[in-house]
Design an enzyme around this catalytic site. Structure first.
Site, PDB file in Angstrom:
ATOM      1  N   ASN A 178       0.850  -1.188   0.000  1.00  0.00           N
ATOM      2  CA  ASN A 178       0.000   0.000   0.000  1.00  0.00           C
ATOM      3  C   ASN A 178       0.896   1.252   0.000  1.00  0.00           C
ATOM      4  OD1 ASN A 178      -1.411   2.260   1.127  1.00  0.00           O
ATOM      5  ND2 ASN A 178      -3.036   0.889   1.787  1.00  0.00           N
ATOM      6  N   HIS A 212       1.003   6.180   2.008  1.00  0.00           N
ATOM      7  CA  HIS A 212       1.731   7.117   2.854  1.00  0.00           C
ATOM      8  C   HIS A 212       2.954   7.740   2.190  1.00  0.00           C
ATOM      9  CE1 HIS A 212      -1.269   6.702   5.749  1.00  0.00           C
ATOM     10  NE2 HIS A 212      -1.114   5.391   5.813  1.00  0.00           N
ATOM     11  N   HIS A 262      -5.582   3.727  -1.519  1.00  0.00           N
ATOM     12  CA  HIS A 262      -6.895   4.105  -0.973  1.00  0.00           C
ATOM     13  C   HIS A 262      -7.187   5.553  -1.359  1.00  0.00           C
ATOM     14  CE1 HIS A 262      -9.499   4.409   2.976  1.00  0.00           C
ATOM     15  NE2 HIS A 262     -10.181   4.722   1.902  1.00  0.00           N
ATOM     16  N   ARG A 280      -9.302   8.340  -0.621  1.00  0.00           N
ATOM     17  CA  ARG A 280     -10.275   8.757   0.392  1.00  0.00           C
ATOM     18  C   ARG A 280     -11.089   9.935  -0.118  1.00  0.00           C
ATOM     19  NH1 ARG A 280      -8.720   6.591   5.794  1.00  0.00           N
ATOM     20  NH2 ARG A 280     -10.495   7.770   6.514  1.00  0.00           N
ATOM     21  N   ARG A 321      -6.708  12.887   1.252  1.00  0.00           N
ATOM     22  CA  ARG A 321      -5.614  13.302   2.136  1.00  0.00           C
ATOM     23  C   ARG A 321      -4.273  12.678   1.738  1.00  0.00           C
ATOM     24  NH1 ARG A 321      -7.142  10.021   7.631  1.00  0.00           N
ATOM     25  NH2 ARG A 321      -9.119  11.066   7.321  1.00  0.00           N
ATOM     26  N   GLU A 364      -8.678   0.744  -3.033  1.00  0.00           N
ATOM     27  CA  GLU A 364      -9.451   0.774  -1.785  1.00  0.00           C
ATOM     28  C   GLU A 364     -10.381   1.971  -1.796  1.00  0.00           C
ATOM     29  OE1 GLU A 364      -7.805   1.040   2.228  1.00  0.00           O
ATOM     30  OE2 GLU A 364      -6.567  -0.641   1.626  1.00  0.00           O
ATOM     31  N   THR A 384      -8.255   3.589   8.662  1.00  0.00           N
ATOM     32  CA  THR A 384      -9.467   2.778   8.724  1.00  0.00           C
ATOM     33  C   THR A 384      -9.536   2.100  10.093  1.00  0.00           C
ATOM     34  OG1 THR A 384      -9.013   2.358   6.395  1.00  0.00           O
ATOM     35  CG2 THR A 384     -10.802   1.111   7.390  1.00  0.00           C
ATOM     36  N   GLU A 412     -11.238  -9.137   3.127  1.00  0.00           N
ATOM     37  CA  GLU A 412      -9.954  -8.832   3.768  1.00  0.00           C
ATOM     38  C   GLU A 412     -10.225  -8.752   5.268  1.00  0.00           C
ATOM     39  OE1 GLU A 412      -7.183  -6.177   1.937  1.00  0.00           O
ATOM     40  OE2 GLU A 412      -6.506  -5.429   3.869  1.00  0.00           O
ATOM     41  N   HIS A 437      -3.754  -4.614   7.862  1.00  0.00           N
ATOM     42  CA  HIS A 437      -3.854  -3.454   8.742  1.00  0.00           C
ATOM     43  C   HIS A 437      -2.910  -3.605   9.923  1.00  0.00           C
ATOM     44  CE1 HIS A 437      -5.230   0.226  10.516  1.00  0.00           C
ATOM     45  NE2 HIS A 437      -5.871   0.457   9.392  1.00  0.00           N
TER      46      HIS A 437
HETATM   47  N1  PXP Z   1      -6.010  -3.102   4.332  1.00  0.00           N
HETATM   48  C1  PXP Z   1      -6.956  -2.144   4.433  1.00  0.00           C
HETATM   49  C2  PXP Z   1      -8.343  -2.485   4.036  1.00  0.00           C
HETATM   50  C3  PXP Z   1      -6.625  -0.848   4.872  1.00  0.00           C
HETATM   51  O1  PXP Z   1      -7.584   0.090   4.966  1.00  0.00           O
HETATM   52  C4  PXP Z   1      -5.285  -0.549   5.181  1.00  0.00           C
HETATM   53  C5  PXP Z   1      -4.917   0.834   5.584  1.00  0.00           C
HETATM   54  O2  PXP Z   1      -5.070   1.691   4.528  1.00  0.00           O
HETATM   55  C6  PXP Z   1      -4.341  -1.577   5.025  1.00  0.00           C
HETATM   56  C7  PXP Z   1      -4.733  -2.849   4.651  1.00  0.00           C
HETATM   57  C8  PXP Z   1      -2.903  -1.343   5.302  1.00  0.00           C
HETATM   58  O3  PXP Z   1      -2.731  -1.026   6.638  1.00  0.00           O
HETATM   59  P1  PXP Z   1      -1.334  -0.486   7.123  1.00  0.00           P
HETATM   60  O4  PXP Z   1      -1.082   0.778   6.396  1.00  0.00           O
HETATM   61  O5  PXP Z   1      -1.517  -0.321   8.587  1.00  0.00           O
HETATM   62  O6  PXP Z   1      -0.322  -1.555   6.775  1.00  0.00           O
END
Ligand code: PXP
Length: 255
Positions: free
Chosen positions: A12, A15, A48, A50, A54, A75, A106, A156, A196
């Site tokens: 992901n 960030h 993602h 949003r 952001r 996402e 989330t 998920e 997550h």
């Molecule tokens: N899976 C989902 C559905 C999420 O919303 C997130 C956070 O955006 C992640 C995985 C990844 O989480 P993390 O950034 O804490 O690894």
């Protein structure tokens, strides 16, 4: 195609965009991070979009679709706006998440049981467009059953609580809850992913669960990239996942 039993790693890149947006300039570019993650062994990229944009913004989705060969896991919240964007881009997959404007990230899974009425049309429309829909849910049997009845092929499972609890007994209980949920999901025909909060310290017990097919990991990998580079972080995560799978298979556990 990955072999059966292989655990996919989705990286992901949200960030990277958070950092870029802090300055309002083009650097660092999440698309460049996605390319690096791909080279380092990621099997997919997650982003993602949003409502408040952001981190990831609309142009990032355009570029990720055009420039990255890996499947994109898009996402989104189950809103009309996001459904339209997904239908326009037709990513490989869409993961539906709950979204609250003020949350830092989330915070929990969708309520697929009570959310049947608003989730149903989104799952239906995205699936009809050939997008593989997953629902981000807490590891609870009734949520998995609801996901199945909504027609989602994938769920998920939320690993946030497992990662956050410090008490070893509570963590073991949460791990067991995830393992039971993944076994149930697999038994009723759902493909189970998880994610997550996962880090080098927490990934192995989750990766060892044989009925989980994919992990999606973001914040920790991007944070770790500051210290040792993104490629090394992705490779180390990949190695830990493979080790966990190999140890579990060698111990003779069956699905
Ligand atoms: N899976 C989902 C559905 C999420 O919303 C997130 C956070 O955006 C992640 C995985 C990844 O989480 P993390 O950034 O804490 O690894």
């Amino acid at each position: 195609m990955p072999q059966e039993g292989y655990l996919r790693l989705g990286v992901n890149v949200d960030h990277v965009a958070t950092l870029r947006n802090a300055r309002g300039i083009a650097h660092p570019d999440p698309v460049r991070a996605a390319a690096l993650a791909a080279e380092a062994g990621a099997d997919g990229i997650t982003a993602h979009l949003r409502e408040d944009r952001r981190h990831i913004v609309d142009d990032d989705i355009v570029s990720l679709m055009a420039e990255i060969d890996l499947p994109l896991n898009f996402e989104i919240a189950a809103t009309d706006e996001m459904r339209e964007i997904a239908l326009r881009h037709r990513p490989h997959a869409a993961c539906i998440v709950p979204e609250k404007r003020k949350e830092l990230t989330t915070e929990g899974g969708l309520d697929a049981v009570r959310g049947h009425n608003y989730l149903g049309p989104v799952v239906r429309d995205l699936s009809a467009a050939g997008i593989r829909v997953s629902l981000f849910i807490d590891p609870e049997k009734e949520q998995l059953d609801a996901a199945l009845s909504l027609g989602a092929p994938v769920v998920e499972l939320h690993t946030g609580t497992y990662c956050e609890v410090e008490d070893p007994t509570a963590r073991a209980a949460e791990l067991e809850r995830i393992e039971i949920a993944a076994a149930h999901g697999s038994a009723i025909g759902l493909e189970c992913h998880a994610g997550h909060g996962l880090s080098f310290d927490t990934v192995k017990p989750i990766a060892a669960i044989p009925t989980i097919a994919e992990l999606n990991i973001g914040h920790f990998l991007i944070g770790e990239a500051i210290f040792g580079g993104l490629a090394d972080a992705v490779k180390r995560m990949r190695r830990l996942m493979d080790e966990a799978r190999a140890t579990r298979s060698a111990s003779g556990s069956s699905e």
